[in-house]
Design a protein around this motif. Structure first.
Motif, mmCIF file in Angstrom:
data_model
loop_
_atom_site.group_PDB
_atom_site.id
_atom_site.type_symbol
_atom_site.label_atom_id
_atom_site.label_comp_id
_atom_site.label_asym_id
_atom_site.label_seq_id
_atom_site.Cartn_x
_atom_site.Cartn_y
_atom_site.Cartn_z
ATOM 1 N N THR A 1 0.814 -1.223 0.000
ATOM 2 C CA THR A 1 0.000 0.000 0.000
ATOM 3 C C THR A 1 0.845 1.270 0.000
ATOM 4 O O THR A 1 0.450 2.261 -0.601
ATOM 5 N N THR A 2 1.995 1.239 0.665
ATOM 6 C CA THR A 2 2.790 2.466 0.739
ATOM 7 C C THR A 2 3.774 2.568 -0.425
ATOM 8 O O THR A 2 3.676 3.472 -1.250
ATOM 9 N N GLU A 3 4.700 1.615 -0.485
ATOM 10 C CA GLU A 3 5.776 1.731 -1.485
ATOM 11 C C GLU A 3 5.254 1.486 -2.905
ATOM 12 O O GLU A 3 5.409 2.315 -3.798
ATOM 13 N N LEU A 4 4.627 0.324 -3.107
ATOM 14 C CA LEU A 4 4.221 -0.012 -4.478
ATOM 15 C C LEU A 4 3.133 0.924 -5.002
ATOM 16 O O LEU A 4 3.248 1.469 -6.095
ATOM 17 N N PHE A 5 2.059 1.107 -4.207
ATOM 18 C CA PHE A 5 0.967 1.972 -4.681
ATOM 19 C C PHE A 5 1.468 3.392 -4.922
ATOM 20 O O PHE A 5 0.994 4.087 -5.827
ATOM 21 N N GLY A 6 2.429 3.835 -4.115
ATOM 22 C CA GLY A 6 3.013 5.169 -4.304
ATOM 23 C C GLY A 6 3.600 5.285 -5.699
ATOM 24 O O GLY A 6 3.352 6.256 -6.414
ATOM 25 N N VAL A 7 4.352 4.263 -6.086
ATOM 26 C CA VAL A 7 4.995 4.263 -7.403
ATOM 27 C C VAL A 7 3.948 4.167 -8.522
ATOM 28 O O VAL A 7 4.005 4.898 -9.516
ATOM 29 N N LYS B 1 2.148 7.415 -9.008
ATOM 30 C CA LYS B 1 3.004 8.412 -9.634
ATOM 31 C C LYS B 1 3.122 8.166 -11.126
ATOM 32 O O LYS B 1 3.113 9.081 -11.931
ATOM 33 N N GLN B 2 3.228 6.873 -11.490
ATOM 34 C CA GLN B 2 3.429 6.550 -12.906
ATOM 35 C C GLN B 2 2.121 6.307 -13.655
ATOM 36 O O GLN B 2 2.136 5.995 -14.850
ATOM 37 N N GLY B 3 0.997 6.431 -12.930
ATOM 38 C CA GLY B 3 -0.293 6.235 -13.576
ATOM 39 C C GLY B 3 -0.509 4.814 -14.075
ATOM 40 O O GLY B 3 -1.111 4.598 -15.126
ATOM 41 N N LEU B 4 -0.025 3.838 -13.322
ATOM 42 C CA LEU B 4 -0.157 2.439 -13.733
ATOM 43 C C LEU B 4 -1.192 1.715 -12.866
ATOM 44 O O LEU B 4 -1.399 2.069 -11.722
ATOM 45 N N ILE C 1 -2.441 -1.970 -11.087
ATOM 46 C CA ILE C 1 -1.698 -3.026 -10.402
ATOM 47 C C ILE C 1 -1.252 -4.098 -11.411
ATOM 48 O O ILE C 1 -0.190 -4.693 -11.267
ATOM 49 N N LYS C 2 -2.048 -4.300 -12.441
ATOM 50 C CA LYS C 2 -1.694 -5.318 -13.436
ATOM 51 C C LYS C 2 -0.485 -4.898 -14.276
ATOM 52 O O LYS C 2 0.155 -5.731 -14.902
ATOM 53 N N GLU C 3 -0.230 -3.601 -14.302
ATOM 54 C CA GLU C 3 0.919 -3.098 -15.071
ATOM 55 C C GLU C 3 2.150 -2.891 -14.185
ATOM 56 O O GLU C 3 3.134 -2.289 -14.621
ATOM 57 N N SER C 4 2.079 -3.356 -12.958
ATOM 58 C CA SER C 4 3.181 -3.127 -12.011
ATOM 59 C C SER C 4 4.517 -3.629 -12.564
ATOM 60 O O SER C 4 4.612 -4.761 -13.016
ATOM 61 N N PRO C 5 5.550 -2.784 -12.506
ATOM 62 C CA PRO C 5 6.872 -3.210 -12.984
ATOM 63 C C PRO C 5 7.508 -4.254 -12.059
ATOM 64 O O PRO C 5 8.456 -4.924 -12.461
#
Ligand code: MN
Length: 489
Positions: free
Chosen positions: A358-364, A367-370, A372-376
């Motif tokens: 919720t904090t680190e990943l969702f933050g990114v 920011k990048q407008g992605l 969850i399915k597009e998560s790098p």
């Protein structure tokens, strides 16, 4: 009478806002409610029109059993009563895009009765909102007025598509609650697979009923704003209508019961027509259709096939994994996010995993407008990173560095390999930590004096030692060694 949950300030005192929503949700089905025509979105004009949908003389409706099951499934997901006996009625009115001259709907005897859902608010609290009913009905076609200056066109592709009209009780007390209810309803329908919830394609739209009253008084006259097709617009409509009505009433005016339209450009509502009453529609049972009788085994079969619903998931995340109500609901309210989180948490500490998601990943992602399915970063990778923190290979602080690499120059790599290759392993060798501690102590005699008076100043030393070791020292070991050497309890 219980205390009002929320009040709005007017010029002459407080007001309570009362909101109810009638949501039209398009049933996810391959074919229409009473014909075999396709429901595919985006087809060419009038490609999905059968003789029944075009209301050719002598054509008879045949009920689509799958749509009935979808309504039952939705009713169960809304914790609602399923009516084993229901009936279709004709709702008579003229529309150029409604060739029958009436809509087949359900009036007195809907397929689903009263229910209740839990709705999350921004501050993490919840309210229970009642469901009055859910009925099945046909959608109308679409009139198109902007293709030619001197002509209107009719596209009947939507004509006859199955809709569920889900009527809430007037249980909401603010714009926030109205928007949160609409959003929660969409989440539940998506989990159930009974409506895709794509508002930009018209799959879900709300008629928003708003009235205001002085606290403790009887319900005021309501207005109904039609076809509001986003969560943000629902919020705007309620805000606008509440303010408008308060102003009218405070100036001594009265509210007319009417149907209004929302103008997305100005954010205002305006009169569309004075409100009809039910008797204006001359409802009567449709003689072309038998009453709908649901066998017990159909209801039980649908019940047995229900997925875990967002509220069950949320409470499982709280009870079994120790998540806060807020984190649990953020994760559970979106199935893709919930699935991702569960994959990360598999075999790891739930709270730590939730924090990272919720904090680190969702933050990114934000920011990048992605999505969850597009998560790098894949769930498996993030799970491994969490594992490295748990087994103390790296500290939480170093993990953030590793995560940064996972997003940029080390995309797709195993976090353990990144830690190895970049020499980020936590130093637990006390000899190395001790010499770093000695150096810091020797270089800062003033601070050593200070910490004897004020043990809290120890934090400063911890920071210095961590800095000296490039953040790789085990913070707990640093703490212990410092305490011993400085004589701090
Ligand atoms: Mn309707």
């Amino acid at each position: 009478m219980s205390e009002p949950r929320k009040l709005l300030k007017g010029a002459t005192g407080d007001w309570e806002v009362v909101v109810g929503l009638e949501v039209h949700a398009q049933v996810s089905s391959v074919s229409k409610l009473f014909s075999g025509a396709s429901t595919t979105y985006g087809a060419g004009p009038n490609e999905n029109v059968s003789l029944v949908d075009a209301a050719m003389p002598g054509m008879l409706p045949v009920i689509n059993e799958f749509c009935v099951e979808q309504a039952v499934r939705t009713g169960l997901g809304l914790n609602a009563e399923i009516n084993k006996w229901s009936r279709f009625d004709r709702k008579n009115y003229f529309y150029p895009d409604l060739p029958q001259g009436y809509q087949i709907s359900q009036y007195k005897d809907p397929i689903v009765g009263e229910g209740e859902i839990e709705v999350e608010l921004d501050d993490g609290s919840t309210v229970m909102i009642g469901i009055e009913r859910l009925h099945l009905e046909q959608d109308a076609g679409k009139s198109i007025h902007d293709l030619a200056p001197d002509a209107s066109y009719v596209d009947l592709n939507r004509s006859g598509v199955a809709l569920m009209e889900i009527v809430s009780k007037p249980d909401m007390r603010s714009a926030e609650e109205g928007a949160a209810y609409f959003s929660k309803l969409r989440t539940i329908l998506r989990y159930l697979g009974t409506c895709d919830g794509n508002m930009d394609q018209g799959s879900m739209r709300a008629d928003v009923n708003v009235s205001v009253r002085r606290p403790g008084e009887a319900l005021g006259t309501r207005t109904e704003t039609k076809n509001v097709n986003s969560i943000r617009f629902v919020r705007q409509v309620i805000d606008y209508e509440a303010r408008r009505q308060i102003e009218v009433l405070e100036e001594g005016g009265t509210i007319d019961q009417e149907t209004r339209l929302f103008d997305v450009k100005t954010g205002e509502t305006r009169t569309m027509r004075s409100k009809e009453d039910a008797h204006d529609y001359r409802y009567f049972p449709d003689p072309d259709l038998l009453p709908l009788e649901l066998p017990d085994d159909l209801i039980e079969r649908v019940r047995a096939s229900l997925p875990e619903l967002p509220d069950q998931k949320k409470h499982r995340f709280m009870d079994d994994l120790g998540l806060s109500a807020y984190d649990a609901s953020v994760l559970a309210m979106d199935k893709d996010k919930a699935d991702y989180f569960e994959a990360v948490a598999e075999g790891h500490d739930g709270k730590l995993a939730a924090n990272w998601v919720t904090t680190e990943l969702f933050g990114v992602l934000n920011k990048q407008g992605l999505t969850i399915k597009e998560s790098p970063v894949s769930a498996a990778q993030l799970g491994k990173l969490v594992g490295l923190i748990e087994d103390k290979t790296i500290s939480g602080k170093i993990a953030k560095q590793v995560f940064e690499h996972m997003l940029t120059d080390d995309q797709g790599k195993d976090p353990a390999d990144i830690v190895e290759a970049r020499g980020l392993k936590q130093v637990t060798d006390t000899g190395a930590i001790e010499s770093a501690v000695d150096e810091v102590i020797a270089a800062n005699p003033d601070q050593v004096e200070r910490v004897k008076e004020k043990p809290k100043a120890l934090g400063w030393f911890v920071g210095q030692v961590m800095k000296a070791t490039g953040g790789k020292a085990n913070p707990q070991a640093v703490n212990e060694i410092l305490r011993a050497k400085l004589g701090v309890e």
